[in-house]
Structures are given as C-alpha cells and as structure tokens.
Design an enzyme around this catalytic site. Structure first.
Site, PDB file in Angstrom:
ATOM      1  N   ASN A  37       5.128  -9.755  64.087  1.00 12.35           N
ATOM      2  CA  ASN A  37       3.944  -8.897  64.010  1.00 12.35           C
ATOM      3  C   ASN A  37       3.262  -8.892  65.376  1.00 12.35           C
ATOM      4  O   ASN A  37       2.730  -9.916  65.810  1.00 12.35           O
ATOM      5  CB  ASN A  37       2.995  -9.427  62.924  1.00 12.35           C
ATOM      6  CG  ASN A  37       1.743  -8.561  62.778  1.00 12.35           C
ATOM      7  OD1 ASN A  37       1.457  -7.709  63.616  1.00 12.35           O
ATOM      8  ND2 ASN A  37       0.998  -8.784  61.716  1.00 12.35           N
ATOM      9  N   CYS A  65      -4.576  -4.167  63.869  1.00  8.38           N
ATOM     10  CA  CYS A  65      -3.199  -3.638  63.840  1.00  8.38           C
ATOM     11  C   CYS A  65      -3.146  -2.129  63.624  1.00  8.38           C
ATOM     12  O   CYS A  65      -2.095  -1.515  63.797  1.00  8.38           O
ATOM     13  CB  CYS A  65      -2.388  -4.357  62.781  1.00  8.38           C
ATOM     14  SG  CYS A  65      -2.452  -6.144  62.960  1.00  8.38           S
ATOM     15  N   HIS A  93       3.349  -0.112  60.453  1.00  4.07           N
ATOM     16  CA  HIS A  93       2.983  -1.368  61.106  1.00  4.07           C
ATOM     17  C   HIS A  93       3.930  -2.459  60.626  1.00  4.07           C
ATOM     18  O   HIS A  93       4.270  -2.527  59.444  1.00  4.07           O
ATOM     19  CB  HIS A  93       1.536  -1.721  60.769  1.00  4.07           C
ATOM     20  CG  HIS A  93       1.152  -3.092  61.198  1.00  4.07           C
ATOM     21  ND1 HIS A  93       1.440  -3.566  62.464  1.00  4.07           N
ATOM     22  CD2 HIS A  93       0.527  -4.118  60.552  1.00  4.07           C
ATOM     23  CE1 HIS A  93       0.992  -4.810  62.571  1.00  4.07           C
ATOM     24  NE2 HIS A  93       0.443  -5.165  61.428  1.00  4.07           N
TER      25      HIS A  93
END
Ligand code: COA
Length: 311
Positions: free
Chosen positions: A266, A112, A236
């Site tokens: 996500n 990520c 993020h």
C-alpha cells in the site's frame, strides 16, 4: 459534467526505491510469515527508501519526458501526499525546484484518495485556463511506520507515480468525478506529529468496500455509463481482498482490475498512479477505453472518477 475545456493525459512515469523488502525479510523481525501476508493482503514484496520529494521528482521527470514537455511549460505541479518531507514548506516546493518548474506548486492531502482528488482539482484548473499540469502521487509511508507493529508494517510501501495533463477544447477525458469524506471516522487511520501510523484494519476494510462501491456506482452513472462500459478499473491498492470484494459487488469482472499491490504494497497516494502507469506500460489501457479510478483512505476520504482515455 459541464465543461468547455478539459484535459488529456499526455505523459506518465513512476519511481520506486531500489530496496526490495520481501515478506520473508519481514518475518525475520516480526511474528508473521509469507503465507499469511499473501493470503490476507495479496502483498509479496514492497519497495522502501528515499524521500517523498526524491521519488516525486523522479516520477515527474519521467512523465515530462514521456509527454515531450519541458519543466518551463508546466503551469503548476500538484503533489498528492500524506507523508510530506517536512510540515512546512509543502513538499511540492522541493519538487518544483528539483524539476525546474516555473509555475505554481501545492500539496493535496486526502490520504490514499489523494491522487484522484488532485486529478479532479487539476481538471478544474484546466477549465479556468491552465494549459499543462503535472500531477504526482508520492509517498514514503515507511517513514511513519513502526516496524515492530506487524498489523501495519506488512502493508506499507514507498513509491511515486505522475501524469502530465494538457488542456484541450471540449470535454476532454474526465467524464465524472466523485469526492467524499466523513471526518467522524478520522480515528480509524491516523498519525500524530512525530508518531507512527495507526489503523483499525478490520473497520477500515468494512467501510472501504462500501465507499468504493457507492462512489464508483455514482461516478459511472454520472458519466452516463453502466458497469459493462467500464474497460478497466484502477483501484487503490490497500488489500487484494478489498479489490476483489469491490469488483464483485460492482459486478465488474476482477480481470478488469489493475493489481500492483503484490509488488508495491500500500503506497497511499502513489498506489493509483503506480497501477495506472502499469496498465499503460503493459498495453492494458488504450485510447477509447473507459477507465474507473477509485480510492479510499484516512479521513475517511474516498474518490472515484471515470475517464474516457485519450479524450
Ligand atoms: N502476520 C501474521 N498474523 C497476523 C498479522 C500478521 N501481520 N496481523 C494479524 N495477524 C493475526 C491476528 O492476530 C489474528 O490472529 P487470531 O485469529 O489468533 O486472533 C489473525 O491474524 C487474523 O487477524 P485479523 O486482524 O482478523 O486479519 P484480517 O483478515 O482482518 O487482516 C488486515 C488484517 C489489516 C490485513 C486487514 O484488516 C486489512 O487489510 N484492512 C484494511 C487496511 C487498509 O486498507 N488500510 C489502509 C487504508 S488506506
């Protein structure tokens, strides 16, 4: 940071699958519910479908159109992804072909944190002579998700975001970058060949807040700024509670954080560019602003960067 040749973002774009999966949709097959998911994660719905290369191509073409650039003007495409279409070749090869880019192509996998890693590498290429680069974060986490495992299934989504980066004389927009990793924590989030995504959510949560805060503080200091100088934070998007906790500990008002997790879940490497493009398209990020990008992910990896928007 010492550089005589920097970069500025001249174009941006996103791509998300058409299929919307709401929390209520998931609660049909999983022992979960909309209230739990929203309260614990901030997610309302996510987009599911397509391939990583398809999403990357669509986002990349949108970014090129916005920049007013042709594919043959791009020296390289850098694709941040942790869900490549295949093991070999790199998915960036499919993207290069699909867009018609005449320059190089390579993937970056830092989970990520991948987009901030890719952006940092891209600035390195500009410093040694590249003129224009296409940097994309694209993921199809849905393909490595066990849809019967509620601990993961409620969190993930698919999507892509892209920017065109062009060289300028002088330092450009990137004021600082911090890349970090601790491979002794690689067991916290993993996916074996042919397997499904596994994560130790509680432990990641704890570690994530710490590495985001530490790397962000370092990036802000290395940029010669204080937290009060930060106009916008693009974190993020893993869990709204992680964003809230990180803002609180950094002393940055949460209103300065860009949040798109409610719509997309996500999306790993795609989450920071999805949020960045949202801020640009809604007028929240303007020339002269100081923007902090910060992410963390499997590895563990983490990455923070401070940009002076517009250079
Ligand atoms: N729906 C309903 N209930 C659920 C659930 C779900 N999807 N998942 C877990 N629960 C239950 C648990 O069984 C537990 O029940 P119990 O109290 O009866 O034992 C309760 O909800 C609380 O579970 P817990 O695991 O303590 O929740 P949490 O507040 O830690 O939230 C995560 C779980 C995964 C949302 C959270 O830990 C998280 O987001 N972690 C970070 C993950 C991450 O960032 N991953 C990506 C890294 S890039």
């Amino acid at each position: 940071m010492i550089t005589t040749r920097g970069g500025i973002v001249t174009g941006w774009g996103i791509a998300v699958p058409d299929k919307v999966v709401t929390n209520d949709d998931l609660s049909v097959t999983l022992d979960t519910n909309d209230a739990w998911i929203q309260e614990r994660t901030g997610i309302r719905e996510r987009r599911i479908g397509g391939t990583t290369s398809q999403l990357a191509i669509e986002a990349g073409l949108a970014a090129l159109a916005k920049a007013g650039r042709r594919p043959d003007e791009i020296d390289a495409v850098i694709l941040a992804t942790t869900t490549p279409d295949q093991m070999v070749p790199a998915t960036s090869a499919t993207v290069q072909d699909g867009i018609g880019i005449t320059g190089g192509a390579f993937d970056v996998n830092a989970a990520c944190s991948g987009f901030v890693y890719a952006l940092s590498v891209a600035h390195g290429l500009l410093a040694i002579g590249a003129e224009r680069l296409l940097v994309i974060g694209a993921e199809t986490l849905s393909r490595i998700t066990d849809w019967d495992e509620r601990g993961v299934a409620v969190l993930v989504g698919d999507g892509a975001g892209a920017v065109v980066l062009e060289a300028v004389d002088g330092p450009g927009q990137l004021l600082s970058w911090v890349l970090g990793a601790d491979g002794s924590l690689r067991h916290l989030l993993k996916c074996d060949h042919g397997g499904y995504l596994y994560m130790d959510g509680k432990e990641i949560f704890r570690k994530a807040v710490r590495v985001v805060v530490d790397s962000a503080e370092q990036a802000i200091a290395e940029a010669g700024l204080t937290v009060d100088d930060i106009d916008l934070i693009v974190p993020h998007q893993a869990n709204l509670r992680i964003i809230t906790a990180a803002c609180q500990r950094l002393g940055i008002p949460e209103e300065k954080a860009v949040v798109v997790i409610d719509r997309y879940g996500n999306t790993s490497s795609a989450s920071i560019p999805l949020a960045l493009v949202d801020a640009l398209d809604t007028g929240r990020l303007e020339k002269g602003d100081h923007v902090l990008l910060t992410g963390f992910g499997g590895g563990m990896t983490w990455a923070s960067a401070v940009l002076h928007w517009g250079g």
